[in-house]
Scaffold this active site. Structure first.
Site, mmCIF file in Angstrom:
data_model
loop_
_atom_site.group_PDB
_atom_site.id
_atom_site.type_symbol
_atom_site.label_atom_id
_atom_site.label_comp_id
_atom_site.label_asym_id
_atom_site.label_seq_id
_atom_site.Cartn_x
_atom_site.Cartn_y
_atom_site.Cartn_z
ATOM 1 N N GLN A 184 7.552 41.457 -12.523
ATOM 2 C CA GLN A 184 6.586 42.433 -13.019
ATOM 3 C C GLN A 184 5.377 42.557 -12.087
ATOM 4 O O GLN A 184 4.302 42.983 -12.505
ATOM 5 C CB GLN A 184 6.127 42.066 -14.433
ATOM 6 N N ASP A 217 -3.287 33.420 -16.504
ATOM 7 C CA ASP A 217 -2.343 34.394 -17.047
ATOM 8 C C ASP A 217 -2.045 35.457 -15.984
ATOM 9 O O ASP A 217 -2.907 35.761 -15.149
ATOM 10 C CB ASP A 217 -2.957 35.049 -18.288
ATOM 11 N N GLU A 218 -0.830 36.015 -15.994
ATOM 12 C CA GLU A 218 -0.440 37.098 -15.073
ATOM 13 C C GLU A 218 -0.715 36.724 -13.612
ATOM 14 O O GLU A 218 -1.261 37.511 -12.828
ATOM 15 C CB GLU A 218 -1.179 38.400 -15.424
ATOM 16 N N LYS A 236 4.816 34.812 -23.589
ATOM 17 C CA LYS A 236 3.974 34.104 -22.622
ATOM 18 C C LYS A 236 2.586 33.794 -23.168
ATOM 19 O O LYS A 236 2.043 32.716 -22.918
ATOM 20 C CB LYS A 236 3.866 34.892 -21.316
ATOM 21 N N THR A 237 2.007 34.744 -23.916
ATOM 22 C CA THR A 237 0.661 34.491 -24.458
ATOM 23 C C THR A 237 0.708 33.369 -25.478
ATOM 24 O O THR A 237 -0.196 32.526 -25.541
ATOM 25 C CB THR A 237 0.094 35.774 -25.100
ATOM 26 N N ARG A 249 9.861 47.879 -21.663
ATOM 27 C CA ARG A 249 8.898 48.293 -22.688
ATOM 28 C C ARG A 249 9.618 48.688 -23.980
ATOM 29 O O ARG A 249 9.016 48.727 -25.050
ATOM 30 C CB ARG A 249 8.080 49.515 -22.223
#
Length: 640
Positions: A250, A219-220, A35-36, A599
């Site tokens: 998330q 973002d997020e 995503k980044t 994770r």
């Protein structure tokens, strides 16, 4: 860098997101899907293709670390200056606006920002000025009340108080607002609210920024709260282009104000918004992703995605059923000791901070270095140190360190002036603080109120010393926690803080019970336990640069990844937590489990215990429903 070079490291979905025509875009980015990379490449693409100038772009995220990483990646991609590009956190951008337009925001030019401790100190003064009891209406609770209202874009005048408690808190809010305005200071929640009001109430200024920032990147997005959403919508206006990256699976911060509903609001507000899914995962093996997909599919009203990887299926997910929490910790420590790679590639994840204690002890016993990520080790935590100080004083009243720590904890009206007199006499006469306090009372050198408060404290310790003599170690601790007032003291914290502290105090009782079971031949069990706690606290955890195992809560793990992940305590009532068993909260707990699973890159271990000490008894535990939601063909049970 050519335009093609901006795209040649991207997969098809990432490329579609980066090169999408101008308009509102929602990028549903699964864990480990890059995503980044998509967000930064999109900004670089707009600039490189001439669709936007750098000063027309605003990018916001939630942490300084993420903002810095975003800025650095854009600079690397473009290899040229980006004048006027604004990249920062919500609070950082809001602060920048207020510094530029301080006068329009009705702030002094040199306004100061309070941290959380400064805010509590000011609130303490405000509460006392209103002649309220700061033990009932604590600064911490008042701060929580005020910050929560500001996060909802509510000033004191906008709040409706529907009960006596809310009405009292509202009075504090009014007085606090006045005190902040008079002093020219702002808290963190105020930064965003004040900058929102600045734009809302100044149409010419709002139009200026709406015209400038034609491209808003977020973002997020799933972590945005009410005021952040309103701030973005206001700045966007009618002609701005919105590009948001998010993962509804998330969204795990509802307890601190994040609104997963903002995703739906976005779709309702902009009916022409496009959705692109990023589902190819570059982090985890196939089995780990399949487990995560199966688990999260149980949640309702998802936008829906299916993570996949070109990587191999990998090893199965290991599930271990322990006899008890100690057996569970030993299993984890033994697995780590057998690991041939770097320890920093390993994480132990748990639902509550209290769970860390048994893992810390097992790792120390085996000489495995570890670090508590984003928190304190068990015996370093405030509530634990306070309780142990009472125990030390009960055991040895001439312990000056313990005396000073608990003299006025909880508050009992013994001020710094009285403590100063006690210290001065103790130094002059070479005696303990306890002896000095007794002498000051006996010789009537204190004012009546101070003498009465001090006498009650000394009497409390003396009575505890007598009453706990014949009790078992865990009962001694229980008696001290209650009689000292620490339980009621910590109940006055905000809901989440109170729950965490009380769980840690309960775990201290569990630790004492286990210690006594393992040291039945020790004559003075309390002294032995206090020595044990001191030595555990004295063992320094590894530094950030050292190769050490990472211990953390599942909430702290978001955004991180490890080769080996242990998720522990998968039992009903613990994970999912007993306070989160209604439908909405249960879905957030499942999302938290999904975050934990994703994770892991290569190896995932899940564990649960047949029994666990809880609230003074050893309970039989039911395996977490989340274990049953993982397909059997992905799992391998570890036999004892």
């Amino acid at each position: 860098m050519t335009q093609s070079n901006l795209l040649n490291t991207l997969n098809k979905a990432q490329r579609d997101a980066v090169t999408a025509p101008l308009g509102h875009l929602m990028i549903l980015a699964g864990a480990g899907s890059g995503k980044t990379k998509v967000l930064t490449n999109r900004i670089a693409w707009l600039i490189k293709t001439g669709q936007a100038k750098s000063n027309q772009i605003l990018a916001v995220t939630f942490t300084n670390k993420a903002a810095n990483e975003m800025r650095e990646r854009i600079n690397v991609l473009l290899k040229e200056p980006t004048p006027g590009l604004w990249v920062g956190t919500f609070h950082g951008i809001a602060h920048r606006l207020l510094r530029i337009h301080w006068e329009a925001a009705q702030l002094p030019q040199n306004f100061q920002i309070m941290d959380s401790e400064d805010q509590k100190r000011l609130l303490k003064q405000v509460i006392r000025s209103l002649e309220m009891d700061d033990k009932v209406f604590t600064p911490r609770k008042a701060a929580h009340f005020i910050n929560a209202r500001k996060d909802q874009a509510l000033r004191a005048k906008d709040v409706v108080a529907d009960d006596n408690y809310s009405n009292k808190m509202l009075k504090i809010y009014y007085a606090y607002e006045n005190a902040c305005q008079t002093s020219g200071i702002v808290d963190f929640a105020e930064l965003l609210l004040r900058s929102y009001e600045l734009l809302r109430d100044n149409p010419i200024l709002l139009e200026q920024y709406q015209s400038r920032f034609e491209h808003l990147h977020v973002d997020e997005f799933q972590d945005t709260n009410t005021i952040q959403y309103q701030w973005l919508a206001l700045l966007l206006g009618k002609f701005g282009k919105l590009f948001v990256v998010f993962d509804d699976d998330q969204s795990i911060y509802g307890w601190r104000g994040a609104k997963i509903e903002n995703i739906q609001h976005l779709q309702n507000q902009f009916d022409n918004i496009s959705l692109i899914r990023l589902e190819q995962n570059y982090r985890s093996t196939g089995n780990i992703l399949n487990a995560a997909n199966a688990l999260i599919a149980r949640n309702q009203d998802r936008l829906g995605k299916e993570l996949w990887t070109k990587d191999h299926a990998g090893e199965p997910i290991f599930i271990f059923k322990a006899y008890n929490e100690t057996d569970e910790a030993q299993y984890v420590a033994n697995r780590i000791r057998a690991w041939r790679g770097r320890r920093q590639d390993i994480a132990i994840l748990y639902r509550t901070t209290a769970q860390s204690r048994v893992f810390e002890e097992s790792l120390l016993q085996k000489g495995i270095p570890y670090r508590i990520y984003g928190g304190l080790r068990f015996y370093e935590r405030l509530e634990i140190k306070d309780t142990l100080a009472y125990l030390r004083l009960v055991q040895h009243p001439h312990d000056n360190g313990a005396f000073e720590r608990v003299l006025n904890t909880p508050k009992r009206g013994i001020g710094l002036k009285t403590l100063g007199m006690i210290r001065e006499l103790a130094n002059q006469q070479t005696m303990s603080l306890w002896q000095a306090a007794q002498h000051l009372i006996a010789t009537k050198q204190l004012k009546a109120r101070a003498a009465s408060s001090l006498f009650k404290f000394l009497d409390l310790i003396e009575q505890l010393s007598r009453k706990v003599t014949d009790l078992s170690l865990d009962k001694k601790i229980e008696r001290v926690k209650i009689a000292s007032g620490l339980i009621e003291h910590y109940k006055k914290d905000t809901k989440q803080d109170a729950q965490r502290r009380l769980e840690n105090l309960e775990e201290l009782t569990n630790a004492a019970r286990q210690f006594e079971e393992n040291n039945q031949n020790v004559t003075d069990i309390l002294t032995a336990f206090l020595d044990h706690a001191a030595l555990e606290a004295g063992e320094r955890q590894s530094g950030k640069s050292n190769d050490n195992v990472q211990l953390m809560t599942l909430h702290s793990a978001k955004g991180l990844e490890f080769k080996v992940v242990f998720i522990c305590g998968l039992e009903e009532g613990l994970f999912p937590h007993q306070n989160s068993l209604d439908e909405l909260q249960l879905e957030e707990e499942r999302r938290l489990c999904y975050v934990g699973i994703t994770r892991a890159r290569n190896h995932l271990h899940l564990s649960h215990s047949e029994t666990r000490y809880r609230y003074g008894t050893r309970d039989v535990c039911k395996p977490s429903r989340f274990l049953k939601e993982i397909p059997k063909e992905l799992v391998k049970l570890i036999l004892k």
